[in-house]
Design a protein around this motif. Structure first.
Motif, PDB file in Angstrom:
ATOM      1  N   LEU A  97       0.816  -1.214   0.000  1.00  0.00           N
ATOM      2  CA  LEU A  97       0.000   0.000   0.000  1.00  0.00           C
ATOM      3  C   LEU A  97       0.850   1.265   0.000  1.00  0.00           C
ATOM      4  O   LEU A  97       0.462   2.278  -0.584  1.00  0.00           O
ATOM      5  N   CYS A  98       1.996   1.214   0.657  1.00  0.00           N
ATOM      6  CA  CYS A  98       2.893   2.358   0.706  1.00  0.00           C
ATOM      7  C   CYS A  98       3.326   2.764  -0.699  1.00  0.00           C
ATOM      8  O   CYS A  98       3.294   3.939  -1.076  1.00  0.00           O
ATOM      9  N   THR A  99       3.719   1.789  -1.496  1.00  0.00           N
ATOM     10  CA  THR A  99       4.128   2.057  -2.868  1.00  0.00           C
ATOM     11  C   THR A  99       2.967   2.592  -3.692  1.00  0.00           C
ATOM     12  O   THR A  99       3.138   3.502  -4.510  1.00  0.00           O
ATOM     13  N   ARG A 100       1.781   2.035  -3.466  1.00  0.00           N
ATOM     14  CA  ARG A 100       0.604   2.495  -4.202  1.00  0.00           C
ATOM     15  C   ARG A 100       0.320   3.968  -3.904  1.00  0.00           C
ATOM     16  O   ARG A 100      -0.023   4.743  -4.801  1.00  0.00           O
ATOM     17  N   ASN A 101       0.468   4.343  -2.637  1.00  0.00           N
ATOM     18  CA  ASN A 101       0.239   5.736  -2.259  1.00  0.00           C
ATOM     19  C   ASN A 101       1.226   6.672  -2.956  1.00  0.00           C
ATOM     20  O   ASN A 101       0.853   7.746  -3.440  1.00  0.00           O
ATOM     21  N   LEU A 175       0.595   1.867   9.477  1.00  0.00           N
ATOM     22  CA  LEU A 175       1.109   3.232   9.548  1.00  0.00           C
ATOM     23  C   LEU A 175       1.426   3.819   8.178  1.00  0.00           C
ATOM     24  O   LEU A 175       1.343   5.031   7.976  1.00  0.00           O
ATOM     25  N   THR A 176       1.826   2.971   7.237  1.00  0.00           N
ATOM     26  CA  THR A 176       2.178   3.471   5.915  1.00  0.00           C
ATOM     27  C   THR A 176       1.067   3.221   4.894  1.00  0.00           C
ATOM     28  O   THR A 176       1.282   3.375   3.693  1.00  0.00           O
ATOM     29  N   SER A 177      -0.108   2.842   5.370  1.00  0.00           N
ATOM     30  CA  SER A 177      -1.202   2.524   4.446  1.00  0.00           C
ATOM     31  C   SER A 177      -2.065   3.735   4.131  1.00  0.00           C
ATOM     32  O   SER A 177      -2.905   3.687   3.227  1.00  0.00           O
ATOM     33  N   ARG A 178      -1.902   4.830   4.871  1.00  0.00           N
ATOM     34  CA  ARG A 178      -2.721   6.024   4.675  1.00  0.00           C
ATOM     35  C   ARG A 178      -1.815   7.251   4.594  1.00  0.00           C
ATOM     36  O   ARG A 178      -0.706   7.258   5.125  1.00  0.00           O
TER      37      ARG A 178
END
Length: 217
Positions: A97-101, A175-178
Motif C-alpha cells: 500500500l505504501c508504494t501504491r500511495n 502506519l504506511t497505508s494512509r
C-alpha cells in the motif's frame, strides 16, 4: 454671528463610519471561511462531489510533529503556503500500500499541470537509515518528493493528537497505508486510504486549490 459659532463647533464622526473597518474585515474573511467549510464538510455542494478522504476528528499542525527535528522543512512550511501530502514510508515500501500511495499521489501531482507548484509531496521516513535507503532507491521515480525523517513514536503521538483511531495508530503495518492532506496553514485535516482512486484524489485537490488563495502567483 450664529453661523460663525456653528462652524467652530467640532462635529463628531458619523456612528456608522466606525463600523466600516469591521465590515471590510468580515467581507474579506467570509469567502475564505466559506470555502474551507465547503471543502472540508461538503456543505453546499452536491453529494457526488463530497471529499473522498476522511476528515480528522481534530485538525493538527505539522509543526507539532516536526518540532526542531527538521528545521529546513519547518522553514519551508512557515515560508511557503502550499498544500501538502504527507506520505509515511518505511524500509518495506515496495509492492504494498505504501508504494501504491507514492505512485497515486505522483500521478495526481503531475495531472495538476500548471497548478502543481501549489502542492508538495512529503515522504515521512519512519525507519531511520533503513527507510532513507529505501527512499534513495525510489528517488529516480519520485524526483520531486521531499523527505523528512520522524521517529515512529513521534508519528504515532502526532496521529493521536489528530484523533486517529487508536487501532490504526498502534498497528505498525497500517502506519504506511494512509496519507494526509495538509492545508496551506500547516494543518492536517484529512486522511486518505490507499484504495482511493487517483481520480477521486485529483478532484479533491482541484477543489482545494479552487477554494483557496494562490500564494504562488
Amino acid at each position: 454671528m450664529t453661523s460663525a459659532i456653528e462652524t467652530d463647533i467640532p462635529r463628531s464622526a458619523s456612528p456608522g463610519k466606525s463600523w466600516v473597518p469591521l465590515w471590510l474585515t468580515l467581507v474579506a474573511l467570509f469567502p475564505i471561511v466559506a470555502a474551507y467549510t465547503v471543502f472540508f464538510t461538503g456543505v453546499g455542494v452536491p453529494a457526488h462531489t463530497v471529499n473522498s478522504g476522511s476528515l480528522l476528528p481534530q485538525p493538527v499542525n505539522v509543526t507539532t510533529l516536526l518540532a526542531a527535528d527538521a528545521p529546513e522543512f519547518l522553514q519551508a512550511i512557515t515560508g511557503e503556503k502550499k498544500w501538502r501530502l504527507l506520505l509515511p514510508v518505511d524500509s518495506h515500501c515496495s509492492d504494498n500500500l505504501c508504494t501504491r500511495n507514492l505512485y497515486t499521489t505522483r500521478q495526481v501531482h503531475i495531472r495538476l499541470g500548471e497548478k502543481s507548484d501549489r502542492l508538495e509531496r512529503v515522504a515521512i521516513n519512519l525507519e531511520g537509515t533503513a527507510g532513507l535507503a529505501r527512499l534513495e532507491q525510489l528517488r529516480e521515480a519520485h524526483p520531486r518528493l521531499k523527505i523528512v525523517s520522524v521517529p515512529v513514536a513521534q508519528w504515532q503521538s502526532w496521529l493521536r493528537s489528530g484523533g486517529v483511531d487508536e487501532h490504526q495508530v498502534l498497528d505498525t503495518a497500517q502506519l504506511t497505508s494512509r496519507y494526509f492532506l495538509v492545508d496551506q496553514e500547516g494543518y492536517a485535516m484529512m486522511e486518505y486510504a490507499a484504495d482511493i482512486p487517483g481520480g477521486a484524489l485529483l478532484k479533491d485537490l482541484k477543489r482545494a486549490l479552487k477554494f483557496s488563495i494562490d500564494y504562488q502567483q
